[in-house]
Design an enzyme around this catalytic site. Structure first.
Site, mmCIF file in Angstrom:
data_model
loop_
_atom_site.group_PDB
_atom_site.id
_atom_site.type_symbol
_atom_site.label_atom_id
_atom_site.label_comp_id
_atom_site.label_asym_id
_atom_site.label_seq_id
_atom_site.Cartn_x
_atom_site.Cartn_y
_atom_site.Cartn_z
ATOM 1 N N LYS A 76 0.832 -1.215 0.000
ATOM 2 C CA LYS A 76 0.000 0.000 0.000
ATOM 3 C C LYS A 76 0.862 1.258 0.000
ATOM 4 O O LYS A 76 0.572 2.214 -0.726
ATOM 5 C CB LYS A 76 -0.922 -0.005 1.224
ATOM 6 C CG LYS A 76 -1.954 -1.117 1.231
ATOM 7 C CD LYS A 76 -2.672 -1.201 2.563
ATOM 8 C CE LYS A 76 -3.628 -2.389 2.598
ATOM 9 N NZ LYS A 76 -4.295 -2.537 3.921
ATOM 10 N N GLN A 120 -5.277 -1.347 9.576
ATOM 11 C CA GLN A 120 -4.897 -2.671 9.106
ATOM 12 C C GLN A 120 -5.466 -3.737 10.039
ATOM 13 O O GLN A 120 -5.232 -3.710 11.243
ATOM 14 C CB GLN A 120 -3.376 -2.789 9.041
ATOM 15 C CG GLN A 120 -2.881 -4.117 8.507
ATOM 16 C CD GLN A 120 -3.258 -4.323 7.046
ATOM 17 O OE1 GLN A 120 -3.154 -3.407 6.229
ATOM 18 N NE2 GLN A 120 -3.687 -5.529 6.721
ATOM 19 N N ASP A 145 -11.145 2.276 3.593
ATOM 20 C CA ASP A 145 -11.654 0.927 3.325
ATOM 21 C C ASP A 145 -13.169 0.825 3.375
ATOM 22 O O ASP A 145 -13.727 -0.235 3.064
ATOM 23 C CB ASP A 145 -11.044 -0.070 4.323
ATOM 24 C CG ASP A 145 -9.631 -0.463 3.952
ATOM 25 O OD1 ASP A 145 -9.294 -0.357 2.755
ATOM 26 O OD2 ASP A 145 -8.867 -0.874 4.841
#
Length: 219
Positions: A76, A120, A145
């Site tokens: 990422k 994460q 996300d």
């Protein structure tokens, strides 16, 4: 006579499978990824030219030191740097408490130089941490996300265009967008969802299909 009928049926089934196989399409995820990155890099450059001193900021918050999470995060960060985003990795030890994670998220939410936040998962801590509480603490405007209940709710309403879409279903849609008709995508991913309703990405993809098609879902 019966044998001939059985043989005829087998030939028809065989022919049907050959037809189905002939319609299969190989989708290149690497090609789509390259096109998306090129488009995003251009958009970032345009924004920088319009707003002097502006630089998109991203923070990836990690708890613990899982090898798989380290790999995902490095990917990422590399992708962000490639398109001109200033990405930072906030790595907390596996002794971090839920309160400490929430404190860091609140600080990032209030930081105007940070425009996106990725938490994460999983949160690798020796202490008990409520994952849903943590993901919902992320500001919806910075929820990259799309895991917060607000963005998930907007996505499920189908007609909302302001929700962040989770990466896996969005990537799948983008990869198939040029090669698969909307109807086939509806059918394929609805069947996937029905086959394994415990898989959230299948459900998210279904919601994404509904949003793109203006709220209509084909079953």
């Amino acid at each position: 006579m019966f044998s001939l009928a059985v043989l005829s049926l087998r030939l028809r089934v065989s022919g049907f499978h050959q037809i189905r196989r002939s319609t299969a399409t190989v989708v290149s995820g690497n090609k789509t990824s390259r096109l998306v990155r090129e488009r995003l890099k251009q958009q970032v450059e345009e924004m920088k030219s319009l707003f002097s001193g502006f630089r998109p900021g991203l923070v990836v918050l990690q708890v613990g030191d899982r090898d798989d999470s380290n790999l995902y995060i490095s990917t990422k960060l590399r992708a962000a740097a490639e398109i001109g985003i200033e990405a930072k990795h906030l790595k907390l030890p596996n002794t971090t408490t839920q309160e400490e994670v929430l404190k860091n998220i609140l600080s990032i939410n209030e930081n105007s130089s940070v425009h996106g936040l990725i938490v994460q998962l999983p949160l690798d801590s020796v202490n008990s941490i409520d994952t849903e509480l943590i993901t919902n603490a992320v500001s919806p405007e910075k929820d990259v996300d799309g895991l917060s209940c607000i963005n998930a709710g907007k996505l499920s309403r189908a007609t909302s265009r302001t929700a962040s879409s989770p990466a896996p279903p969005t990537a799948a849609w983008s990869s198939s967008d040029r090669r698969v008709s909307p109807f086939n995508k509806h059918t394929l991913w609805t069947q996937t969802h029905l086959r394994d309703q415990s898989e959230p990405d299948s459900c998210d993809f279904l919601f994404l299909c509904r949003r793109v098609s203006g709220g209509e879902t084909r079953w």
